[in-house]
Design an enzyme around this catalytic site. Sequence first.
Site, PDB file in Angstrom:
ATOM      1  N   VAL A   1       4.141  -0.788   3.888  1.00 19.52           N
ATOM      2  CA  VAL A   1       2.806  -1.093   4.398  1.00 19.52           C
ATOM      3  C   VAL A   1       2.116  -2.020   3.402  1.00 19.52           C
ATOM      4  O   VAL A   1       2.155  -1.778   2.192  1.00 19.52           O
ATOM      5  CB  VAL A   1       1.969   0.187   4.598  1.00 19.52           C
ATOM      6  CG1 VAL A   1       0.585  -0.168   5.142  1.00 19.52           C
ATOM      7  CG2 VAL A   1       2.675   1.158   5.542  1.00 19.52           C
TER       8      VAL A   1
ATOM      9  N   LEU B   1       0.810  -1.220   0.000  1.00 14.55           N
ATOM     10  CA  LEU B   1       0.000   0.000   0.000  1.00 14.55           C
ATOM     11  C   LEU B   1       0.840   1.265   0.000  1.00 14.55           C
ATOM     12  O   LEU B   1       0.359   2.339  -0.358  1.00 14.55           O
ATOM     13  CB  LEU B   1      -0.915   0.010   1.236  1.00 14.55           C
ATOM     14  CG  LEU B   1      -1.914  -1.131   1.343  1.00 14.55           C
ATOM     15  CD1 LEU B   1      -2.628  -1.082   2.691  1.00 14.55           C
ATOM     16  CD2 LEU B   1      -2.919  -1.069   0.206  1.00 14.55           C
TER      17      LEU B   1
ATOM     18  N   ASP C   1       2.893  16.523  13.723  1.00 11.93           N
ATOM     19  CA  ASP C   1       3.280  16.272  12.326  1.00 11.93           C
ATOM     20  C   ASP C   1       2.043  16.036  11.455  1.00 11.93           C
ATOM     21  O   ASP C   1       2.015  15.123  10.631  1.00 11.93           O
ATOM     22  CB  ASP C   1       4.227  15.077  12.234  1.00 11.93           C
ATOM     23  CG  ASP C   1       4.977  15.022  10.902  1.00 11.93           C
ATOM     24  OD1 ASP C   1       5.097  16.085  10.248  1.00 11.93           O
ATOM     25  OD2 ASP C   1       5.440  13.927  10.523  1.00 11.93           O
TER      26      ASP C   1
END
Length: 293
Positions: free
Chosen positions: A39, A31, A148
């Site tokens: 991932v 992914l 972040d």
Amino acid sequence: MVKVSEGKPEPNPNKGLPTWTLQDFEIGKPLGKGKFGKVYLAREKKSKYIVALKVIFKQQLEKYRLHHQLLREIEIQSSLNHPNVLRIFGWFHDKDHFILILEYAARGELYKELRKSKHLSEKHAATYILSLTKALAYCHEKHVIHRDIKPENLLLDLEGRLKIADFGWSVQSRTKRHTMCGTLDYLAPEMVENKAHDYTVDNWTLGILCYEFLYGVPPFETESQTNTFKRIIKVDLSFPSTPRVSAEAKDLISKLLVKDALKRLSLQKILEHPWIVKNADPSGVCSGGVSQI
């Protein structure tokens, strides 16, 4: 093991670390790819529940001395349970990897959709800002500062609901912090100036994101780090003539991008702001995806 309850998985109720291994999952397509690993789409074999597996290379963690940061990320994210925060269901490790078991966000990064469409409609932008504000209010109540927030760390589920991900720079603290961290274009002035900061750095980032959603670029972006720092410190904010953006949206942005952290618009005031009230879908769902104006 991961169980399915009312269509959603629940973490192992037993105390201690679940004894997962990669053999417990059917591994699918990749992914995404990051600095420290990859991932993958996966399905837990017993429950048949679809998840995302974030595989992190131990060698990279050792190289950058980030073991403590990873464990802090897991601890913080595991403690959060909010519709707009990506769930972490567990983790395990083998000789070479740490593997995090994460909620699967089918539509991936908001960043990719934003790049395709250049900028968002005001209704979609407001809906995402509303979702973010609710999630950050929840995090701040638990004394978690994300530090972040950026399009790359915002994921979309199949319905288009926003999920905050990647708590790698987050911290759980009741006191001000001094570590400069995050991503250049999204840093608050106090971070750039190496001053102490608190949860209001997330409020600042909401202003940056609102601008980027509507105009397609962060407000202080330049070709050099030095000039970007200068613009952030001065809050050198200007609004292009195109695309056309409402005065109410500009008002919200201007009240968030304030150098004095104490004077930034609070999360509660964001929820009550006329632009949010007028444009945001309270359900938080942007089923039509991002829109090019």
